[in-house]
Write an enzyme that holds these catalytic residues in place. Structure first.
Site, PDB file in Angstrom:
ATOM      1  N   LYS A  14       7.373  -2.810   2.402  1.00  0.00           N
ATOM      2  CA  LYS A  14       8.808  -2.865   2.043  1.00  0.00           C
ATOM      3  C   LYS A  14       9.674  -3.235   3.243  1.00  0.00           C
ATOM      4  CE  LYS A  14       8.960   1.449   0.643  1.00  0.00           C
ATOM      5  NZ  LYS A  14       7.589   1.997   0.674  1.00  0.00           N
ATOM      6  N   ARG A  89      13.344   7.035  -4.849  1.00  0.00           N
ATOM      7  CA  ARG A  89      11.975   7.515  -4.740  1.00  0.00           C
ATOM      8  C   ARG A  89      11.657   8.570  -5.787  1.00  0.00           C
ATOM      9  NH1 ARG A  89      10.877   6.179   0.771  1.00  0.00           N
ATOM     10  NH2 ARG A  89       8.731   6.576   1.367  1.00  0.00           N
ATOM     11  N   ARG A 128      -0.672   0.876  11.820  1.00  0.00           N
ATOM     12  CA  ARG A 128       0.715   0.993  12.267  1.00  0.00           C
ATOM     13  C   ARG A 128       0.895   2.227  13.152  1.00  0.00           C
ATOM     14  NH1 ARG A 128       5.436   1.514   7.872  1.00  0.00           N
ATOM     15  NH2 ARG A 128       4.965   3.737   7.948  1.00  0.00           N
ATOM     16  N   ARG A 134       5.222   6.866  14.902  1.00  0.00           N
ATOM     17  CA  ARG A 134       5.783   7.678  13.820  1.00  0.00           C
ATOM     18  C   ARG A 134       4.919   8.911  13.575  1.00  0.00           C
ATOM     19  NH1 ARG A 134       7.988   4.344   8.676  1.00  0.00           N
ATOM     20  NH2 ARG A 134       7.208   6.249   7.693  1.00  0.00           N
ATOM     21  N   ARG A 145       1.351  11.441   1.675  1.00  0.00           N
ATOM     22  CA  ARG A 145       2.455  10.568   1.239  1.00  0.00           C
ATOM     23  C   ARG A 145       2.053   9.714   0.043  1.00  0.00           C
ATOM     24  NH1 ARG A 145       3.046   7.931   6.737  1.00  0.00           N
ATOM     25  NH2 ARG A 145       4.405   6.367   5.824  1.00  0.00           N
TER      26      ARG A 145
END
Ligand code: ADP
Length: 190
Positions: A14, A89, A128, A134, A145
């Site tokens: 996204k 969401r 990532r 993160r 998640r």
């Protein structure tokens, strides 16, 4: 004014595709994840509250997010379009967005659902995590998640199917090919 929802599980691309949309169409970008991470960095009350949820891979409560989103939307001036990234969401958030836009005589024009297989999502997010720094890009939180996505976020798909604005997009393959499919969908509602 064009209102675009870019949707999909964590790791579906996204953020990457939003950047390309902004570059090509010049739309404003509202990423709830980015806003929350900025609040955490600035150590605001909102940031402190959000961090406890984000680090566990859980969703920040609807009320908090909806409030934050509405403020952000009100701050935008003179834009041709908005990309909503990471919002809505939950079905509750989707309903709230519809109400907010209705007040301005608008609606979501298209919902782009980036479809990517579970294992590919995990591989991308682990990769990532090696560079993003993160706190939620570790295997345990990634799996959480993705599960939260399935339970609380995926029902949003049916909401937009009923609205008639749902567009599935194959989110695997070359980034530019995915972007091409997105452009086709955007151009068809422009
Ligand atoms: P990703 O799509 O990779 O999970 P995001 O940056 O969109 O990344 O979101 C990171 C985290 O921020 C989510 O796991 C969640 O805890 C929180 N968050 C972001 N957007 C929302 C939202 N609309 N509602 C609830 N929580 C959110």
């Amino acid at each position: 004014m064009l209102n675009i929802v870019i949707f999909g599980p964590p790791g579906s691309g996204k953020g990457t595709q939003s950047e390309k949309i902004i570059e090509k169409y010049g739309f404003a970008h509202i990423s709830t994840g980015d806003i929350l991470r900025n609040e955490i960095k600035a150590e605001t009350d909102l940031g402190k509250k959000a961090k406890s949820f984000i680090d566990k891979g859980e969703l920040v409560p609807d009320e908090t997010i909806i409030d934050m989103l509405e403020k952000k939307l009100e701050s935008l001036e003179n834009v041709d379009g908005v990309i909503f990234d990471g919002f809505p969401r939950t079905v509750e958030q989707a309903k709230a967005l519809k109400k907010m836009l209705q007040k301005r005589g608008e609606d979501v024009n298209v919902m782009l659902n980036l479809e990517v297989k579970r294992q590919e999502l995990i591989d991308r997010l682990l990769k990532r995590g090696q560079v993003s720094g993160r706190s939620d890009d570790n295997l345990e939180t990634i799996e959480k998640r993705i599960n939260v996505y399935g339970e609380q976020t995926a029902p949003v798909i049916d909401f937009y199917k009923e609205e008639g604005t749902y567009r599935p997009i194959t989110g695997e393959g070359e980034i530019d090919d995915i972007f091409g499919r997105i452009c086709e969908a955007i151009d068809s509602v422009k």
